[in-house]
Design an enzyme around this catalytic site. Structure first.
Site, mmCIF file in Angstrom:
data_model
loop_
_atom_site.group_PDB
_atom_site.id
_atom_site.type_symbol
_atom_site.label_atom_id
_atom_site.label_comp_id
_atom_site.label_asym_id
_atom_site.label_seq_id
_atom_site.Cartn_x
_atom_site.Cartn_y
_atom_site.Cartn_z
ATOM 1 N N HIS A 32 0.875 -0.959 0.263
ATOM 2 C CA HIS A 32 0.255 0.126 0.291
ATOM 3 C C HIS A 32 0.798 1.406 0.020
ATOM 4 O O HIS A 32 2.281 1.549 -1.025
ATOM 5 C CB HIS A 32 -0.893 -0.257 1.387
ATOM 6 C CG HIS A 32 -1.843 -1.169 1.315
ATOM 7 N ND1 HIS A 32 -2.974 -1.597 0.123
ATOM 8 C CD2 HIS A 32 -1.599 -2.790 2.065
ATOM 9 C CE1 HIS A 32 -3.079 -2.448 0.555
ATOM 10 N NE2 HIS A 32 -2.899 -3.140 1.826
ATOM 11 N N GLU A 46 -2.078 0.342 8.205
ATOM 12 C CA GLU A 46 -1.334 -0.378 7.239
ATOM 13 C C GLU A 46 -0.381 0.383 6.555
ATOM 14 O O GLU A 46 0.748 -1.200 7.122
ATOM 15 C CB GLU A 46 -2.630 -1.512 6.460
ATOM 16 C CG GLU A 46 -1.071 -3.044 6.000
ATOM 17 C CD GLU A 46 -1.903 -3.660 4.811
ATOM 18 O OE1 GLU A 46 -1.144 -4.720 4.549
ATOM 19 O OE2 GLU A 46 -2.945 -3.676 4.552
ATOM 20 N N HIS A 101 2.421 -7.319 4.700
ATOM 21 C CA HIS A 101 0.966 -7.015 5.178
ATOM 22 C C HIS A 101 0.533 -7.529 6.048
ATOM 23 O O HIS A 101 1.717 -7.803 7.814
ATOM 24 C CB HIS A 101 0.562 -6.908 3.922
ATOM 25 C CG HIS A 101 0.073 -6.818 2.864
ATOM 26 N ND1 HIS A 101 -0.254 -6.233 1.785
ATOM 27 C CD2 HIS A 101 1.244 -7.001 1.402
ATOM 28 C CE1 HIS A 101 0.215 -5.924 0.606
ATOM 29 N NE2 HIS A 101 1.223 -6.590 0.015
ATOM 30 N N GLU A 170 1.279 -11.945 6.148
ATOM 31 C CA GLU A 170 0.459 -11.165 6.196
ATOM 32 C C GLU A 170 0.727 -10.948 8.375
ATOM 33 O O GLU A 170 0.006 -11.814 9.146
ATOM 34 C CB GLU A 170 -1.298 -11.269 6.417
ATOM 35 C CG GLU A 170 -1.869 -11.134 4.890
ATOM 36 C CD GLU A 170 -2.242 -9.840 4.455
ATOM 37 O OE1 GLU A 170 -2.268 -9.206 5.729
ATOM 38 O OE2 GLU A 170 -2.514 -9.996 3.663
#
Length: 384
Positions: A32, A46, A101, A170
């Site tokens: 991101h 995040e 992430h 993650e």
């Protein structure tokens, strides 16, 4: 895959840089960024958390291992498309691609999971079998109840379009209060970043740097300069365009540490136009000859450069809306000292809209990512 090649008349084969120098290339992809916040929850974004992990992972590798280059898809809060990330990694010729992430669902779910592509390529599978348990084990030293959501596969763009062993991690669920508390702990973030780095180092069989930790006499070897910095890999020769190696990486790291950005290529160990531009900016501000060539005078200035301001209460973690305390007050005082007014509430130790606005104004003037969030990059710039 396009890679630089070297040729000499007595060599009857073309060689890649890796074949000649034995250097591994690690591509670190904090997910991101910019207008894409990624998952949100509990006052966290995040994009900020994964950038912190990615940056600390890169620094950990630099300080503890040799024989590799590192590159990041972004080094600040900027938008980078998925295609640009994979194209950059492919064109650079990366050996591994690590996409970092954090997750979100409905607030009730927590845990750690990793993904490789659904085709389950051997290299990626081997990478996952090393990284997944190491990172999870490190997380369990902070909270043994963190669920293991498994080693999974997915058809994500960054796993599908990369031409090297690629994995996506993650790191907990940002919208779960228990996981979010860990993601706000600087010690937890540092440990997760180190676990990412150690696992990649094991997968690539990197050589640890001998820091002389077993020799008690070395503790004060680098105290010649007031800021404790000494070039370890530079032999005193002039660094020129196209040079590469640990001495260039060390130069780049020093420039970044004192606030000079390398947003396009980062600390990649290659002396090109971007690094030369940062050198010119430093030379101009240091009052020495401006030519973009780091020779003895520039290195001496870089070694003796001392930050005139030090944050005493701020541990370097990201300050967010609603935070309060002595570290916020210190930030506010620094902004006021630099001419960024806080006319409504003043130095009250509470990070609210007025302080965020002053941070944005400073970031704009400093030429760094403008998001109103004082993270590590803003902290370095505030010291300059």
């Amino acid at each position: 895959m396009s890679r630089p090649r070297f040729f000499a008349p007595f060599i009857y084969k073309y060689y890649t840089r890796k074949e000649l120098f034995g250097l591994q290339k690690i591509y670190i992809d904090p997910g991101h960024g910019g207008s894409d916040t990624g998952a949100t929850g509990n006052g966290l974004n995040e994009k900020d958390i994964v950038l912190d992990i990615g940056h600390q992972m890169s620094v950990y590798l630099r300080e503890n291992y040799e024989g590799m280059y590192r590159r990041m898809s972004r080094t600040d809060d900027t938008d980078v498309s998925l295609q640009d990330r994979t194209d950059d990694a492919n064109n650079w010729g990366a050996d591994v691609f690590i996409s970092i992430h954090a997750n979100a669902l409905d607030g009730s779910v927590r845990g750690f999971e990793t993904f490789i592509h659904t085709s389950n390529p051997t290299g990626a599978s081997d990478l996952q079998s090393v990284m997944h348990p190491q990172i999870l084990d490190e997380m369990h030293t902070f909270d043994s109840s963190i669920p293991d959501r498994g080693e999974q596969t997915a058809n994500f763009h960054v796993l599908r379009e990369t031409r090297m062993s690629a994995i996506l991690t993650e790191n907990l669920f940002i919208d779960n209060t228990g996981d979010a508390a860990l993601l706000q702990d600087p010690d937890f973030i540092a440990a997760v970043a180190a676990a990412h780095a150690e696992a990649v180092a094991e997968f690539l069989n990197l050589t640890p740097i001998d820091n002389g930790d077993d020799d008690d006499d070395n503790d004060d070897d680098n105290d010649d300069n007031e800021d404790g910095f000494t070039f370890q890999h530079w032999d005193g020769s002039i660094i020129r365009h196209g040079d590469l190696g640990d001495h260039v990486e060390e130069l780049q790291q020093r420039l970044v540490d004192i606030g000079y950005r390398l947003p396009q290529f980062g600390i990649d160990g290659i002396f090109g136009a971007e690094t030369a531009g940062a050198v010119r900016t430093f030379q101009r501000e240091a009052g020495i000859g401006v030519d973009g060539i780091p020779g003895p005078e520039t290195h001496e200035a870089l070694e003796t450069h001392i930050d005139t301001f030090t944050f005493h209460q701020w541990d370097g973690s990201i300050i967010r809306h609603g935070d309060q305390g002595a570290h916020v007050e210190e930030l506010q005082q620094r902004l006021v000292d630099l001419g960024y007014g806080l006319s409504q509430f003043g130095i009250d130790g509470i990070f609210g809209a007025e302080t965020a606005g002053a941070v944005r104004a400073f970031q704009q003037d400093a030429g760094i990512g403008v998001d109103g969030i004082p993270g590590p990059e803003t902290q370095r710039a505030l010291r300059r």
